[in-house]
Write a protein that holds these residues in place. Structure first.
Motif, PDB file in Angstrom:
ATOM      1  N   ASP A   1       0.812  -1.217   0.000  1.00  0.00           N
ATOM      2  CA  ASP A   1       0.000   0.000   0.000  1.00  0.00           C
ATOM      3  C   ASP A   1       0.847   1.269   0.000  1.00  0.00           C
ATOM      4  N   ASN A   2       1.976   1.206   0.726  1.00  0.00           N
ATOM      5  CA  ASN A   2       2.775   2.422   0.903  1.00  0.00           C
ATOM      6  C   ASN A   2       4.263   2.054   0.892  1.00  0.00           C
ATOM      7  N   PRO A   3       4.748   1.609  -0.289  1.00  0.00           N
ATOM      8  CA  PRO A   3       6.136   1.125  -0.311  1.00  0.00           C
ATOM      9  C   PRO A   3       7.144   2.254  -0.107  1.00  0.00           C
ATOM     10  N   ALA A   4       8.222   1.938   0.590  1.00  0.00           N
ATOM     11  CA  ALA A   4       9.263   2.950   0.840  1.00  0.00           C
ATOM     12  C   ALA A   4       9.864   3.396  -0.485  1.00  0.00           C
ATOM     13  N   PRO A   5       9.962   4.708  -0.686  1.00  0.00           N
ATOM     14  CA  PRO A   5      10.598   5.185  -1.923  1.00  0.00           C
ATOM     15  C   PRO A   5      12.120   5.168  -1.805  1.00  0.00           C
ATOM     16  N   HIS A   6      12.773   5.365  -2.925  1.00  0.00           N
ATOM     17  CA  HIS A   6      14.237   5.510  -2.978  1.00  0.00           C
ATOM     18  C   HIS A   6      14.673   6.600  -1.990  1.00  0.00           C
ATOM     19  N   GLY A   7      15.596   6.261  -1.116  1.00  0.00           N
ATOM     20  CA  GLY A   7      16.104   7.256  -0.163  1.00  0.00           C
ATOM     21  C   GLY A   7      15.379   7.283   1.165  1.00  0.00           C
ATOM     22  N   ALA A   8      14.342   6.446   1.314  1.00  0.00           N
ATOM     23  CA  ALA A   8      13.615   6.418   2.598  1.00  0.00           C
ATOM     24  C   ALA A   8      14.557   5.945   3.707  1.00  0.00           C
ATOM     25  N   LEU A   9      14.368   6.507   4.884  1.00  0.00           N
ATOM     26  CA  LEU A   9      15.282   6.249   6.001  1.00  0.00           C
ATOM     27  C   LEU A   9      14.535   5.646   7.179  1.00  0.00           C
ATOM     28  N   VAL A  10      15.148   4.628   7.778  1.00  0.00           N
ATOM     29  CA  VAL A  10      14.661   4.056   9.039  1.00  0.00           C
ATOM     30  C   VAL A  10      15.790   4.203  10.047  1.00  0.00           C
TER      31      VAL A  10
END
Ligand code: BTN
Length: 252
Positions: free
Chosen positions: A28-37
């Motif tokens: 539903d809400n996939p992490a985009p390029h550059g997403a940070l955890v």
């Protein structure tokens, strides 16, 4: 600049790489390029080759950046070198005497201040993604004496340089990673390799099972060229046959 946004922070998790993986696969809400955890503490932090990565609560950068690279997964191994350069850019702004140990450790005066764990995700039609997990020791002054790592650990605090807050250093690393990836996209592996070689620590002895080899150079295919005690040269891959039993297949 977009790396580091969106950003999900947890007070505690098993591993930021696991959270990044779940986010990458979220239909539903996939992490985009550059997403940070990021997290203050990990209960099951992991390092390369099945090792544990331990860090005191709030004392360490614990971050994972999700990449959806434009290049082929067969070149995923290059990410580890790009990430090590990015971490050394950010750490090197705080302390002098920062160098790289093959393949992707950041050393301060010969001691290990950081580790990078790159894992890949194959997300069906949406292609592949890479999770760049980064740990940097910031304010620790005590370490487990039974570390599984070859180089003794250190932290920015112990090395006597500037000690940024964990959150500031996390953002700086995310930005440095974005810049290094952009440079890699424009100039290619040849340039990334030359930058890595310019920072490689001298006199590093690598251990492969019972064998030792003096690190001589980074080969064009990412392997380590080593001089063996017999005086002959060999090339060692990051994951070689004898160690692969402990290395999950998605680790780069
Ligand atoms: C190594 O040197 O073996 C790599 C260590 C990588 C540790 C980081 S901490 C954040 C991310 N989450 C993990 O579980 N591991 C990486």
């Amino acid at each position: 600049m977009s790396f580091g946004s969106p950003h999900r922070h947890s007070a505690e998790c098993a591993s930021t790489n696991d959270l990044a993986r779940a986010w990458a696969m979220d239909a539903d809400n996939p992490a985009p390029h550059g997403a940070l955890v990021s997290a203050d503490f990990q209960t099951k932090g992991r390092g390369r080759r099945g090792r544990q990565w331990q860090a005191g609560r709030g004392e360490s950068v614990l971050m994972s950046v999700l990449l959806r690279p434009a290049f082929s997964p067969t070149e995923a191994w290059q990410i580890a070198f790009i990430a090590a350069l990015a971490v050394s850019d950010a750490v090197g702004a705080c302390v002098p005497h920062v160098a790289l140990k093959w393949p992707n450790d950041v050393l301060i005066e010969g001691n290990k201040a950081s580790g990078v764990l790159v894992e890949t995700v194959h997300a069906g039609a949406s292609g592949w993604a890479a999770i760049v997990g980064i740990g940097v020791n910031v304010s620790q002054t005590k370490f487990d004496p039974n570390t599984a790592y070859q180089m003794p650990p250190t932290s920015l605090r112990l090395s006597g340089g500037q000690v940024p807050t964990v959150s500031v250093l996390t953002e700086q690393i995310a930005r440095a990673l974005e810049l290094r990836l952009a440079q890699h996209a424009m100039q290619g592996w040849k340039h990334t390799r030359a930058d890595w070689q310019a920072r490689m620590a001298p006199g590093i002895v690598l251990q492969r099972g019972p064998e030792q080899g003096l690190f001589v150079d980074l080969e064009a295919d990412g392997r380590a060229r080593v001089r063996l005690p017999s005086g002959t040269f060999a090339c060692w891959a990051t994951v070689d046959a004898e160690e692969s039993a402990n290395t999950p297949p998605n680790q780069v």
